[in-house]
Design an enzyme around this catalytic site. Structure first.
Site, PDB file in Angstrom:
ATOM      1  N   ASN A   1       6.920  -6.880 -12.822  1.00 49.66           N
ATOM      2  CA  ASN A   1       6.575  -6.636 -11.246  1.00 49.66           C
ATOM      3  C   ASN A   1       7.440  -7.599 -10.374  1.00 49.66           C
ATOM      4  OD1 ASN A   1       3.563  -8.185  -9.441  1.00 49.66           O
ATOM      5  ND2 ASN A   1       5.178  -6.776  -8.644  1.00 49.66           N
ATOM      6  N   GLY A   2       8.314  -7.216  -9.169  1.00 48.37           N
ATOM      7  CA  GLY A   2       9.029  -7.793  -8.675  1.00 48.37           C
ATOM      8  C   GLY A   2      10.531  -7.165  -8.393  1.00 48.37           C
TER       9      GLY A   2
ATOM     10  N   GLU B   1      -4.969  -1.136  15.064  1.00 48.18           N
ATOM     11  CA  GLU B   1      -5.218  -1.279  13.746  1.00 48.18           C
ATOM     12  C   GLU B   1      -6.136   0.164  13.457  1.00 48.18           C
ATOM     13  OE1 GLU B   1      -5.189  -2.759  11.482  1.00 48.18           O
ATOM     14  OE2 GLU B   1      -7.142  -2.244  10.068  1.00 48.18           O
TER      15      GLU B   1
ATOM     16  N   ARG C   1      -2.451  -1.956  -6.632  1.00 44.75           N
ATOM     17  CA  ARG C   1      -0.846  -2.655  -6.494  1.00 44.75           C
ATOM     18  C   ARG C   1       0.182  -1.503  -6.685  1.00 44.75           C
ATOM     19  NH1 ARG C   1      -1.232  -7.842  -7.047  1.00 44.75           N
ATOM     20  NH2 ARG C   1       0.932  -7.937  -7.203  1.00 44.75           N
TER      21      ARG C   1
ATOM     22  N   HIS D   1       3.949   4.612  31.167  1.00 43.46           N
ATOM     23  CA  HIS D   1       5.083   4.268  30.898  1.00 43.46           C
ATOM     24  C   HIS D   1       5.833   5.020  29.586  1.00 43.46           C
ATOM     25  CE1 HIS D   1       4.945   1.372  33.909  1.00 43.46           C
ATOM     26  NE2 HIS D   1       3.969   0.592  33.271  1.00 43.46           N
TER      27      HIS D   1
ATOM     28  N   TRP E   1       4.812   0.669  -8.592  1.00 41.03           N
ATOM     29  CA  TRP E   1       5.097   0.929  -7.208  1.00 41.03           C
ATOM     30  C   TRP E   1       6.676   0.897  -7.196  1.00 41.03           C
ATOM     31  CZ3 TRP E   1       7.911  -1.231  -3.049  1.00 41.03           C
ATOM     32  CH2 TRP E   1       7.772  -0.409  -1.893  1.00 41.03           C
TER      33      TRP E   1
ATOM     34  N   LYS F   1      -1.165  -2.115  -2.057  1.00 46.34           N
ATOM     35  CA  LYS F   1      -2.304  -3.283  -1.221  1.00 46.34           C
ATOM     36  C   LYS F   1      -1.387  -4.529  -1.252  1.00 46.34           C
ATOM     37  CE  LYS F   1      -6.619  -4.464  -0.499  1.00 46.34           C
ATOM     38  NZ  LYS F   1      -6.697  -3.817   0.875  1.00 46.34           N
TER      39      LYS F   1
ATOM     40  N   LYS G   1      -5.027   2.703  10.387  1.00 48.94           N
ATOM     41  CA  LYS G   1      -5.867   2.913   9.456  1.00 48.94           C
ATOM     42  C   LYS G   1      -5.627   4.424   9.467  1.00 48.94           C
ATOM     43  CE  LYS G   1      -6.705   0.513   7.724  1.00 48.94           C
ATOM     44  NZ  LYS G   1      -6.336  -0.873   8.134  1.00 48.94           N
TER      45      LYS G   1
ATOM     46  N   GLU H   1      -2.204   5.574   7.722  1.00 47.48           N
ATOM     47  CA  GLU H   1      -2.355   5.019   6.345  1.00 47.48           C
ATOM     48  C   GLU H   1      -3.068   6.327   5.457  1.00 47.48           C
ATOM     49  OE1 GLU H   1      -2.276   0.248   5.631  1.00 47.48           O
ATOM     50  OE2 GLU H   1      -4.065   1.080   6.620  1.00 47.48           O
TER      51      GLU H   1
ATOM     52  N   CYS I   1       3.331  -3.233  -8.183  1.00 45.89           N
ATOM     53  CA  CYS I   1       3.032  -2.930  -9.669  1.00 45.89           C
ATOM     54  C   CYS I   1       2.039  -3.953 -10.186  1.00 45.89           C
ATOM     55  CB  CYS I   1       4.291  -3.328 -10.192  1.00 45.89           C
ATOM     56  SG  CYS I   1       5.649  -2.436  -9.628  1.00 45.89           S
TER      57      CYS I   1
HETATM   58  C1  G6P Z   1       0.038  -3.735   2.753  1.00 51.93           C
HETATM   59  C2  G6P Z   1      -1.044  -3.408   2.831  1.00 51.93           C
HETATM   60  C3  G6P Z   1      -1.906  -3.621   3.962  1.00 51.93           C
HETATM   61  C4  G6P Z   1      -1.920  -5.013   4.321  1.00 51.93           C
HETATM   62  C5  G6P Z   1      -0.328  -5.811   4.315  1.00 51.93           C
HETATM   63  C6  G6P Z   1      -0.578  -7.092   4.293  1.00 51.93           C
HETATM   64  O1  G6P Z   1       0.928  -3.145   3.727  1.00 51.93           O
HETATM   65  O2  G6P Z   1      -1.126  -1.920   2.374  1.00 51.93           O
HETATM   66  O3  G6P Z   1      -3.192  -3.068   3.967  1.00 51.93           O
HETATM   67  O4  G6P Z   1      -2.413  -5.206   5.684  1.00 51.93           O
HETATM   68  O5  G6P Z   1       0.332  -5.393   3.060  1.00 51.93           O
HETATM   69  O6  G6P Z   1      -1.161  -7.559   3.300  1.00 51.93           O
HETATM   70  P1  G6P Z   1      -1.805  -8.866   3.100  1.00 51.93           P
HETATM   71  O7  G6P Z   1      -2.350  -9.047   1.679  1.00 51.93           O
HETATM   72  O8  G6P Z   1      -0.910 -10.052   3.206  1.00 51.93           O
HETATM   73  O9  G6P Z   1      -2.784  -9.172   4.182  1.00 51.93           O
END
Ligand code: G6P
Length: 613
Positions: A99-100, A486, A27, A509, A73, A608, A490, A493, A2
């Site tokens: 937000n929270g 990673e 956010r 395995h 969110w 994010k 990506k 996501e 949010c």
């Molecule tokens: C969320 C985001 C990711 C990020 C993770 C950790 O899940 O979508 O892209 O890696 O949070 O966030 P931070 O700000 O702590 O790196």
């Protein structure tokens, strides 16, 4: 999770709120709403993006100069109209955005219902606005006092903005656990979850601390106090953020812009800290704790998501170069499993946003056990650096695309500096070896530039061929195992394709059972060590008709002759190879996602900055 904005002053609030919400959409973008005072409180809300809200609200702006806005969110309640913020007290007297998570909302709600309040949403937030209303009526006090008293009764996390039609000359903000910045203009104030909505109006900001509230009046007065009623002298800081940094700058998406910014973001993160010729790493933030860091029994890295993958690369770096035991933990698992910690442990918290609730809670636990807590963070002034004893910023600049790209490589670069610093001081690598790695780290930005230039068209071509696959497997060994994780993250996501990352040797395995002619297998093969073993893994995939896309070093000829597709990256030191092998994987996920019509900057269900548990 949010984004919130608020404005009080002489300007028309609506465009300020809408523009600010668009900047905060990273956010959360499941619903949006604004409330503006103009003779009465008028609200517009809409399930969906801020642009949808803007369309709905078109022509309805009545020119109010006090208002609040929210992009959501969802945590409590579906992201539909009734759950969209702002939320009201009875008779639309008080309006609030949040937000929270109010953790004890259920008991507050039950009590409010008992007292006759009617709830119009499934949110935790609505319980708070009714509680404020009830307190104000009972105590016959000003709104800010009612807000303060109510916040003493809630548990959980909040950043809120609130005003009442009884006093349309006052805007109130408060925070605990979720970020809130106050912008100070000329007889005007801004509130926002980060500085991006504020930057074009003023550079003077106050970052509120936990349990602080700001009470702002139209005549230019501001009071900052704690919810325990202790008045604070606000610390006004000057923003360094530049407007260009938060705009797309000609790119179609922020993600593509951020992928292409990596030569600069790594250069900026290393600049001034490394001198390969003199053989020096300077990490000013850590020098105060040098002895403690060098004597650490163990380094524990805590992070979430992509930052956790950077932590895994760091495990290889610290163990390999500085010969110190490293454990890498998911922040939430760490927090809830009663970990064995001592004063001899050094904890490194890695975070792009600096606001991830799980990481913050894990840091708090580590601090309570006497550990030294270092932060590696991208957002200046955010909660994680403030909670750390010391640390190093990554200087990647604002990252807006929800899928992290440049923040990851900046984190890996800074963690490389930390490992080199420690190795050099401890004498676990020779001066000569230190200089070799340091020189090569200085060369990485230009090698990334070369990678971007050389592989872009090729990755696009491969993406066109593989874009309709339902599953992908990513394999890597050693330093490039975290890169496999990673790369898979990506793709998941932003394209919603199922993808898994595995250590290449572990394939036999289990995952090998999945391989058939429909399964693209991305093999990261630019390591020098274990090269033959990677070739064996590739052969195992080919034998089962899997489609191999290999990331190899520019001098490779062997794998090129085997794999269906190869992408070449410049040669480098093995410990730095993740910084190069990551680049084509970022582009691969970007192109596949855009070809599938996905919203790469705002993928579904994600946010994010995850400020809730
Ligand atoms: C969320 C985001 C990711 C990020 C993770 C950790 O899940 O979508 O892209 O890696 O949070 O966030 P931070 O700000 O702590 O790196």
């Amino acid at each position: 999770m949010c984004g919130i904005v608020g404005y009080i002053g002489n300007r028309n609030a609506f465009p300020i709120l809408i523009k600010g919400l668009k900047r905060l959409e990273y956010r959360g973008y499941e619903s949006a709403g604004v409330a503006i005072y103009s003779k009465e409180i008028n609200t517009d809300k809409e399930a969906g993006k801020v642009a949808d809200l803007e369309r709905v609200a078109e022509g309805q702006d009545q020119g109010g100069t006090l208002g609040i806005g929210h992009t959501r969110w969802a945590n409590h309640g579906e992201p539909n109209y009734k759950n969209s913020h702002p939320h009201y007290s009875e008779n639309k007297r008080i309006v609030l955005i949040h937000n929270g998570i109010i953790e004890n909302y259920a008991s507050i709600k039950a009590e409010m219902i008992k007292r006759g309040y009617v709830f119009n949403s499934d949110t935790d937030t609505e319980a708070l606005v009714h509680l404020i209303d009830e307190i104000q009526k009972n105590e016959k006090c000003e709104l800010d006092e009612a807000v303060r008293l109510a916040l003493n009764e809630v548990t959980g996390a909040y950043a809120i903005a609130v005003f009442s039609k009884d006093n349309p000359d006052r805007l109130i903000g408060a925070r605990k656990g979720s970020p809130l910045v106050v912008g100070i203009g000329d007889k005007e104030f801004f509130l926002a979850s980060d500085a991006s909505p504020i930057i074009e109006y003023t550079k003077n900001v106050i970052y509120l601390d936990d349990e602080e509230m700001a009470i702002m009046d139209r005549d230019g007065n501001i009071t900052v106090k704690t919810i325990q009623n202790v008045v604070k002298t606000p610390y006004i800081q000057e923003l360094e953020l530049k407007l260009e940094a938060i705009e797309k700058g000609g790119y179609e998406h922020f993600m593509l812009k951020e992928i292409h910014e990596q030569p600069k973001s790594i250069f900026d993160s290393v600049r001034g800290r490394l001198d390969a010729i003199k053989g020096i790493v300077r990490l000013g933030g850590m020098s105060e704790y040098e002895n403690r860091i060098l004597k650490a029994d163990r380094i524990i890295i805590i992070a979430c998501g992509t930052s956790w993958h950077a932590g895994l690369v760091a495990e290889y770096l610290f163990e390999d170069l500085a010969r110190v035991l490293v454990e890498v933990e998911y922040a939430l698992e760490f927090r809830y499993r009663n970990p064995v910690l001592s004063e001899k442990d050094v904890v490194i918290a890695i975070s792009q946003s600096g606001e991830t609730a799980d990481t913050l809670a894990a840091m708090e636990l580590a601090k309570s056990k006497g550990c030294l807590v270092l932060g590696v963070c991208n957002v200046v002034g955010s909660s994680i650096p403030r909670m750390s004893h010391a640390g190093c910023y990554t200087h990647a600049g604002p990252e807006i695309g929800v899928a992290s790209t440049k923040a990851f490589t900046a984190q890996v670069s800074v963690l490389t500096l930390m490992a080199l610093w420690m190795a050099h001081k401890k004498g676990t690598i020779s001066d000569g070896r230190f200089r070799e790695i340091a020189t090569e780290l200085e060369n990485i930005p230009s090698k990334i530039q070369k990678t971007l230039e050389h592989c872009d068209a090729q990755v696009k071509y491969i993406s066109e061929i593989l874009k309709d696959s339902n599953n992908f497997l990513y394999l890597g060994r050693g330093y490039n195992f975290p890169v496999a994780l990673e790369g898979a993250l990506k793709l998941k996501e932003i394209s919603y394709i199922h993808a898994e990352g595995y250590p290449a040797a572990e394939m036999k395995h289990g995952p090998i059972a999945l391989i058939d002619a429909e399964m693209p297998v991305v093999v990261i093969a630019n390591n020098q060590s274990a090269y033959e073993k990677i070739i064996s893994n590739i052969q195992e995939v080919i034998a089962r008709k899997g489609r191999v896309l290999a990331i190899v070093s520019e001098d490779d000829v062997i794998i090129e002759g085997m794999a269906e597709f190869t992408i070449k990256v410049p040669q480098t030191e093995e410990c730095l190879s993740p910084l190069l092998s990551t680049i084509p994987l970022q582009l691969l996920s970007y192109y596949i996602a855009t070809m599938r019509g996905c919203n790469v900057d705002q993928p579904r269900n994600l946010a994010k900055s995850v400020t809730v548990e």
